[in-house]
Design a protein around this motif. Structure first.
Motif, mmCIF file in Angstrom:
data_model
loop_
_atom_site.group_PDB
_atom_site.id
_atom_site.type_symbol
_atom_site.label_atom_id
_atom_site.label_comp_id
_atom_site.label_asym_id
_atom_site.label_seq_id
_atom_site.Cartn_x
_atom_site.Cartn_y
_atom_site.Cartn_z
ATOM 1 N N ASP A 1 7.549 8.579 8.339
ATOM 2 C CA ASP A 1 8.624 7.708 8.832
ATOM 3 C C ASP A 1 8.703 6.405 8.044
ATOM 4 O O ASP A 1 9.784 5.858 7.843
ATOM 5 N N LEU A 2 7.547 5.907 7.601
ATOM 6 C CA LEU A 2 7.492 4.639 6.876
ATOM 7 C C LEU A 2 7.641 4.822 5.362
ATOM 8 O O LEU A 2 7.586 3.850 4.613
ATOM 9 N N GLY A 3 7.785 6.081 4.922
ATOM 10 C CA GLY A 3 7.900 6.341 3.492
ATOM 11 C C GLY A 3 6.576 6.175 2.760
ATOM 12 O O GLY A 3 6.544 5.885 1.563
ATOM 13 N N LYS A 4 5.477 6.383 3.470
ATOM 14 C CA LYS A 4 4.136 6.236 2.891
ATOM 15 C C LYS A 4 3.490 7.614 2.750
ATOM 16 O O LYS A 4 3.832 8.564 3.448
ATOM 17 N N GLU A 5 2.531 7.693 1.858
ATOM 18 C CA GLU A 5 1.842 8.954 1.612
ATOM 19 C C GLU A 5 0.564 9.024 2.438
ATOM 20 O O GLU A 5 -0.058 8.008 2.726
ATOM 21 N N MET A 6 0.190 10.229 2.809
ATOM 22 C CA MET A 6 -1.089 10.436 3.478
ATOM 23 C C MET A 6 -1.810 11.575 2.776
ATOM 24 O O MET A 6 -1.222 12.622 2.501
ATOM 25 N N ILE A 7 -3.070 11.339 2.479
ATOM 26 C CA ILE A 7 -3.952 12.349 1.886
ATOM 27 C C ILE A 7 -5.052 12.614 2.901
ATOM 28 O O ILE A 7 -5.627 11.678 3.461
ATOM 29 N N VAL A 8 -5.359 13.878 3.148
ATOM 30 C CA VAL A 8 -6.443 14.231 4.068
ATOM 31 C C VAL A 8 -7.619 14.777 3.272
ATOM 32 O O VAL A 8 -7.447 15.421 2.247
ATOM 33 N N MET B 1 0.853 -1.189 0.000
ATOM 34 C CA MET B 1 0.000 0.000 0.000
ATOM 35 C C MET B 1 0.888 1.238 0.000
ATOM 36 O O MET B 1 1.848 1.325 0.758
ATOM 37 N N ALA B 2 0.549 2.196 -0.855
ATOM 38 C CA ALA B 2 1.358 3.411 -0.999
ATOM 39 C C ALA B 2 1.083 4.435 0.091
ATOM 40 O O ALA B 2 1.913 5.290 0.360
ATOM 41 N N GLY B 3 -0.102 4.365 0.700
ATOM 42 C CA GLY B 3 -0.439 5.346 1.707
ATOM 43 C C GLY B 3 -1.863 5.184 2.193
ATOM 44 O O GLY B 3 -2.510 4.171 1.923
ATOM 45 N N ILE B 4 -2.336 6.195 2.908
ATOM 46 C CA ILE B 4 -3.703 6.185 3.429
ATOM 47 C C ILE B 4 -4.401 7.485 3.071
ATOM 48 O O ILE B 4 -3.766 8.494 2.790
ATOM 49 N N VAL B 5 -5.722 7.440 3.097
ATOM 50 C CA VAL B 5 -6.561 8.622 2.937
ATOM 51 C C VAL B 5 -7.316 8.784 4.255
ATOM 52 O O VAL B 5 -7.977 7.861 4.717
ATOM 53 N N LEU B 6 -7.193 9.941 4.854
ATOM 54 C CA LEU B 6 -7.789 10.212 6.153
ATOM 55 C C LEU B 6 -8.968 11.172 6.009
ATOM 56 O O LEU B 6 -8.818 12.279 5.506
ATOM 57 N N THR B 7 -10.129 10.727 6.449
ATOM 58 C CA THR B 7 -11.318 11.581 6.509
ATOM 59 C C THR B 7 -11.757 11.624 7.958
ATOM 60 O O THR B 7 -12.214 10.626 8.495
ATOM 61 N N LEU B 8 -11.612 12.763 8.594
ATOM 62 C CA LEU B 8 -11.935 12.880 10.014
ATOM 63 C C LEU B 8 -13.434 13.036 10.277
ATOM 64 O O LEU B 8 -13.860 12.892 11.415
ATOM 65 N N HIS B 9 -14.218 13.317 9.248
ATOM 66 C CA HIS B 9 -15.656 13.518 9.427
ATOM 67 C C HIS B 9 -16.463 12.240 9.244
ATOM 68 O O HIS B 9 -17.540 12.108 9.800
ATOM 69 N N GLU B 10 -16.007 11.338 8.432
ATOM 70 C CA GLU B 10 -16.779 10.132 8.124
ATOM 71 C C GLU B 10 -16.309 8.982 9.003
ATOM 72 O O GLU B 10 -15.800 7.975 8.532
ATOM 73 N N THR B 11 -16.494 9.144 10.304
ATOM 74 C CA THR B 11 -16.086 8.146 11.274
ATOM 75 C C THR B 11 -17.215 7.898 12.253
ATOM 76 O O THR B 11 -18.164 8.691 12.343
ATOM 77 N N LYS B 12 -17.102 6.820 13.012
ATOM 78 C CA LYS B 12 -18.112 6.514 14.026
ATOM 79 C C LYS B 12 -18.189 7.631 15.059
ATOM 80 O O LYS B 12 -19.258 8.007 15.513
ATOM 81 N N ILE B 13 -17.035 8.139 15.431
ATOM 82 C CA ILE B 13 -16.969 9.238 16.390
ATOM 83 C C ILE B 13 -16.217 10.386 15.722
ATOM 84 O O ILE B 13 -14.993 10.432 15.756
ATOM 85 N N PRO B 14 -16.934 11.318 15.058
ATOM 86 C CA PRO B 14 -16.246 12.434 14.392
ATOM 87 C C PRO B 14 -15.412 13.258 15.371
ATOM 88 O O PRO B 14 -15.884 13.643 16.439
#
Length: 169
Positions: free
Chosen positions: A80-87, A39-52
């Motif tokens: 640190d892991l050389g992975k990408e993060m998209i918010v 996996m190249a990275g993660i996409v983080l959505t802070l609003h679409e969670t069980k507990i926003p």
């Protein structure tokens, strides 16, 4: 909450600044990439969670500091892991979107921000997303729905050339 009651505040919400929460977030991301190393990275959505994150009560940090705190933890581990993060801000309120844009800028000018081309989901008639103007110091990606979310209403946006041209412009 049940396993670590010391992480719960007086309102019954998780206190995001508790060291065990930070440890959990860091290890969850590390475990994910250990299990899925391609996996190249993660996409983080802070609003679409069980507990926003923005709806937690009685937190030690205000909204902008809370978003920055949690995003920074995850961004640092990914980096640190050389992975990408998209918010993804995906906030429907202008105030929340501006606050999240500021928090993301403060985390890193290299943090990729992705938002939708409409302000809300599930309609061809929703207004353009004017929140893009708030993303000034981070790279911006735009997500467009050309099939899935509209399909339930019988619309096939991928067939609506003028609609697509307008949104992309």
């Amino acid at each position: 909450k049940e396993l670590y009651p010391e992480t719960v505040n007086a309102c019954g919400d998780i206190e995001v600044t508790h060291p065990k929460v930070k440890d959990f977030l860091e290890n969850k991301i590390r475990d994910f990439f250990y299990t899925y190393p391609k996996m190249a990275g993660i996409v983080l959505t802070l609003h679409e969670t069980k507990i926003p994150l923005l709806k937690l009560k009685a937190q030690k940090l205000g909204k902008i500091e809370r978003v920055k705190y949690v995003t920074q933890i995850l961004y640092d581990v990914c980096t640190d892991l050389g992975k990408e993060m998209i918010v993804r801000p995906f906030a429907s309120l202008a105030e929340d979107n501006a606050m999240m844009a500021k928090a993301f800028e403060e985390v890193s000018p290299n943090l990729l921000v992705m938002d939708k081309w409409t302000q809300f989901d599930w309609s061809l008639t929703m207004p353009h997303n004017k929140f893009f103007l708030q993303i000034q110091n981070n790279p911006l990606l735009v997500e467009g729905d050309i099939f899935g979310e509209f399909f339930g209403k019988g619309y096939l946006p991928l067939m609506l050339r003028e609609h697509l041209k307008e949104k992309f412009s």
